[in-house]
Design a protein around this motif. Structure first.
Motif, PDB file in Angstrom:
ATOM      1  N   GLU A  24       0.809  -1.221   0.000  1.00 53.72           N
ATOM      2  CA  GLU A  24       0.000   0.000   0.000  1.00 53.72           C
ATOM      3  C   GLU A  24       0.841   1.269   0.000  1.00 53.72           C
ATOM      4  O   GLU A  24       0.285   2.370  -0.023  1.00 53.72           O
ATOM      5  CB  GLU A  24      -0.941  -0.008   1.202  1.00 53.72           C
ATOM      6  N   GLU A  29      -1.303  -0.188  -5.813  1.00 51.49           N
ATOM      7  CA  GLU A  29      -2.385   0.214  -4.905  1.00 51.49           C
ATOM      8  C   GLU A  29      -2.171   1.636  -4.393  1.00 51.49           C
ATOM      9  O   GLU A  29      -3.123   2.393  -4.204  1.00 51.49           O
ATOM     10  CB  GLU A  29      -2.484  -0.754  -3.717  1.00 51.49           C
ATOM     11  N   LYS A  32      -2.980   4.114  -7.225  1.00 45.20           N
ATOM     12  CA  LYS A  32      -4.430   4.134  -7.425  1.00 45.20           C
ATOM     13  C   LYS A  32      -5.122   4.970  -6.345  1.00 45.20           C
ATOM     14  O   LYS A  32      -5.993   5.803  -6.628  1.00 45.20           O
ATOM     15  CB  LYS A  32      -4.963   2.700  -7.406  1.00 45.20           C
ATOM     16  N   LYS A  33      -4.714   4.760  -5.105  1.00 45.53           N
ATOM     17  CA  LYS A  33      -5.315   5.486  -3.994  1.00 45.53           C
ATOM     18  C   LYS A  33      -5.029   6.981  -4.094  1.00 45.53           C
ATOM     19  O   LYS A  33      -5.882   7.822  -3.799  1.00 45.53           O
ATOM     20  CB  LYS A  33      -4.784   4.938  -2.662  1.00 45.53           C
ATOM     21  N   THR A  34      -3.829   7.329  -4.538  1.00 50.40           N
ATOM     22  CA  THR A  34      -3.450   8.739  -4.686  1.00 50.40           C
ATOM     23  C   THR A  34      -4.296   9.419  -5.749  1.00 50.40           C
ATOM     24  O   THR A  34      -4.815  10.530  -5.548  1.00 50.40           O
ATOM     25  CB  THR A  34      -1.956   8.852  -5.051  1.00 50.40           C
ATOM     26  N   VAL A  35      -4.441   8.750  -6.884  1.00 51.44           N
ATOM     27  CA  VAL A  35      -5.190   9.334  -7.998  1.00 51.44           C
ATOM     28  C   VAL A  35      -6.684   9.430  -7.682  1.00 51.44           C
ATOM     29  O   VAL A  35      -7.373  10.346  -8.140  1.00 51.44           O
ATOM     30  CB  VAL A  35      -4.959   8.507  -9.286  1.00 51.44           C
ATOM     31  N   GLU A  36      -7.202   8.513  -6.879  1.00 54.51           N
ATOM     32  CA  GLU A  36      -8.628   8.491  -6.563  1.00 54.51           C
ATOM     33  C   GLU A  36      -9.054   9.544  -5.545  1.00 54.51           C
ATOM     34  O   GLU A  36     -10.255   9.757  -5.337  1.00 54.51           O
ATOM     35  CB  GLU A  36      -9.027   7.107  -6.042  1.00 54.51           C
ATOM     36  N   ALA A  37      -8.098  10.208  -4.900  1.00 54.59           N
ATOM     37  CA  ALA A  37      -8.441  11.237  -3.915  1.00 54.59           C
ATOM     38  C   ALA A  37      -9.306  12.324  -4.562  1.00 54.59           C
ATOM     39  O   ALA A  37      -9.075  12.723  -5.718  1.00 54.59           O
ATOM     40  CB  ALA A  37      -7.170  11.836  -3.328  1.00 54.59           C
ATOM     41  N   GLU A  38     -10.303  12.817  -3.842  1.00 48.53           N
ATOM     42  CA  GLU A  38     -11.266  13.768  -4.396  1.00 48.53           C
ATOM     43  C   GLU A  38     -10.614  15.039  -4.908  1.00 48.53           C
ATOM     44  O   GLU A  38     -11.055  15.623  -5.901  1.00 48.53           O
ATOM     45  CB  GLU A  38     -12.323  14.113  -3.340  1.00 48.53           C
ATOM     46  N   PHE A  40      -7.581  15.358  -6.072  1.00 49.87           N
ATOM     47  CA  PHE A  40      -6.496  15.112  -7.021  1.00 49.87           C
ATOM     48  C   PHE A  40      -6.852  15.737  -8.362  1.00 49.87           C
ATOM     49  O   PHE A  40      -7.927  15.482  -8.913  1.00 49.87           O
ATOM     50  CB  PHE A  40      -6.275  13.607  -7.187  1.00 49.87           C
ATOM     51  N   LEU A  42      -6.459  15.966 -12.119  1.00 55.77           N
ATOM     52  CA  LEU A  42      -5.976  15.276 -13.314  1.00 55.77           C
ATOM     53  C   LEU A  42      -5.465  16.247 -14.379  1.00 55.77           C
ATOM     54  O   LEU A  42      -4.555  15.926 -15.139  1.00 55.77           O
ATOM     55  CB  LEU A  42      -7.084  14.405 -13.908  1.00 55.77           C
ATOM     56  N   ARG A  67      -3.096   5.204 -18.102  1.00 56.11           N
ATOM     57  CA  ARG A  67      -2.696   6.606 -18.045  1.00 56.11           C
ATOM     58  C   ARG A  67      -1.177   6.715 -17.943  1.00 56.11           C
ATOM     59  O   ARG A  67      -0.486   5.796 -17.499  1.00 56.11           O
ATOM     60  CB  ARG A  67      -3.352   7.300 -16.848  1.00 56.11           C
TER      61      ARG A  67
END
Length: 327
Positions: A24, A29, A32-38, A40, A42, A67
């Motif tokens: 983690e 993982e 993925k968690k970093t990019v999924e942060a609200e 973040f 793009l 990506r």
């Protein structure tokens, strides 16, 4: 019915435990968690990818549904999650030693180790990402097809080498620790001063003798005379237990002994976790692999003062140090 020994998968158990802890933080993982942060952004990532990554390689990655930041580090991503430097290092196949100790990137170690971007390196992130992105481009050009599974497999290969290297270091350290404990116990009658990894005492002639644990050689024993230092013994400790690799370890020990001899040591001892002493043919081969070694010792036997080798070690050590060994 035949009976066979049960082999313990200790190394794999250790790897699994460490892998779970790292998954983690440094693997997909974590990205993925970093990019999924609200929060973040793009758009910022896309702008930086356009600036730092090769456009043809970005297009190629996109053709496989991925990506660009999967392969190309950009300042925004590393600032959001500095631990991800470990993700990119593993993907590119660089060991910690090769990446941080043998080049100009040591200043960035805090990102992977502490999850922090310190002020002195903040302004250097863009140039750092340019360098890593060029390395990533070389990798992308050779991979076909490109997938998250391939990314994970490449990182696992690097981690495997890293864990193996770490395991070797641990094994070597354990052997050194055992040897340190042994010498401390043997010298106890002289009430030695133990400071860090250095043991100092007055021998039977009231001369100061220093036993220092370090590297290249692993242990040095030096006597302080009135006007000069007398170099008594240089010792190399090889903690590996695999017989197949013992000759390589002896070659490494010999290189250190050659250097030690040039510096003034005449007694050059090699302590191993493999028995090269008992069988005369094996001992002959050991002497061929490390001709500089004056005495070989099997650590497991010298730990026991009742064995012939344990007695021999204590007699030789006491003789060169001018002291009577305990036990």
């Amino acid at each position: 019915m035949s009976s066979f020994p049960v082999l313990k998968p200790d190394f794999q158990v250790s790897i699994y435990s460490r892998l779970q802890a790292l998954r983690e933080r440094y693997l997909i993982e974590s990205l993925k968690k970093t990019v999924e942060a609200e929060d973040f952004d793009l758009k910022t990532v896309d702008a930086e990818l356009a600036k730092f990554a090769d456009p043809q390689n970005l297009k190629r990655i996109a053709s496989f549904g991925l990506r660009g930041e999967v392969f190309f580090p950009v300042p925004y991503v590393l600032a959001r999650n500095p631990f991800l430097l470990g993700y990119y290092r593993l993907l590119l196949g660089f060991s910690r030693k090769a990446f941080y100790e043998q080049g100009p990137f040591k200043r960035f170690a805090g990102l992977e180790d502490q999850g922090k971007v310190k002020d002195p390196v903040q302004s250097q992130l863009p140039a750092f990402c340019v360098s890593l992105s060029k390395s990533a481009s070389m990798l992308v050009e050779w991979i076909n097809p490109i997938s998250i599974a391939i990314v994970n497999e490449l990182q696992m290969v690097t981690l495997g080498r890293q864990f193996q290297g770490g395991g070797n270091v641990r094994i070597g350290q354990e052997a050194t620790d055992q040897f340190f404990t042994l010498l401390t116990a043997l010298l106890e009658p002289y009430k030695p001063t133990v400071k860090g990894r250095t043991i100092t005492l007055k021998n039977d002639s009231k001369l100061s003798v220093e036993v220092r644990f370090g590297s290249d050689p692993d242990v040095t024993i030096i006597q302080q005379l009135k006007s000069q230092k007398r170099k008594l013994v240089a010792i190399e400790i090889k903690g590996g237990t695999d017989v197949s690799n013992v000759w390589n370890r002896l070659g490494e020990a010999d290189k250190s002994h050659v250097t030690a001899k040039r510096s003034g040591f005449n007694e050059l001892w090699t302590v191993l976790r493999v028995d090269v002493v008992t069988d005369p043919n094996v001992l002959k081969m050991a002497r061929e692999k490390s001709p500089s070694t004056t005495h070989f010792f099997y650590l497991d036997k010298i730990l026991d003062g009742t064995t012939d080798e344990g007695k021999r070690f204590r007699q030789l050590l006491g003789s060169v140090m001018g002291a009577t060994m305990a036990g």
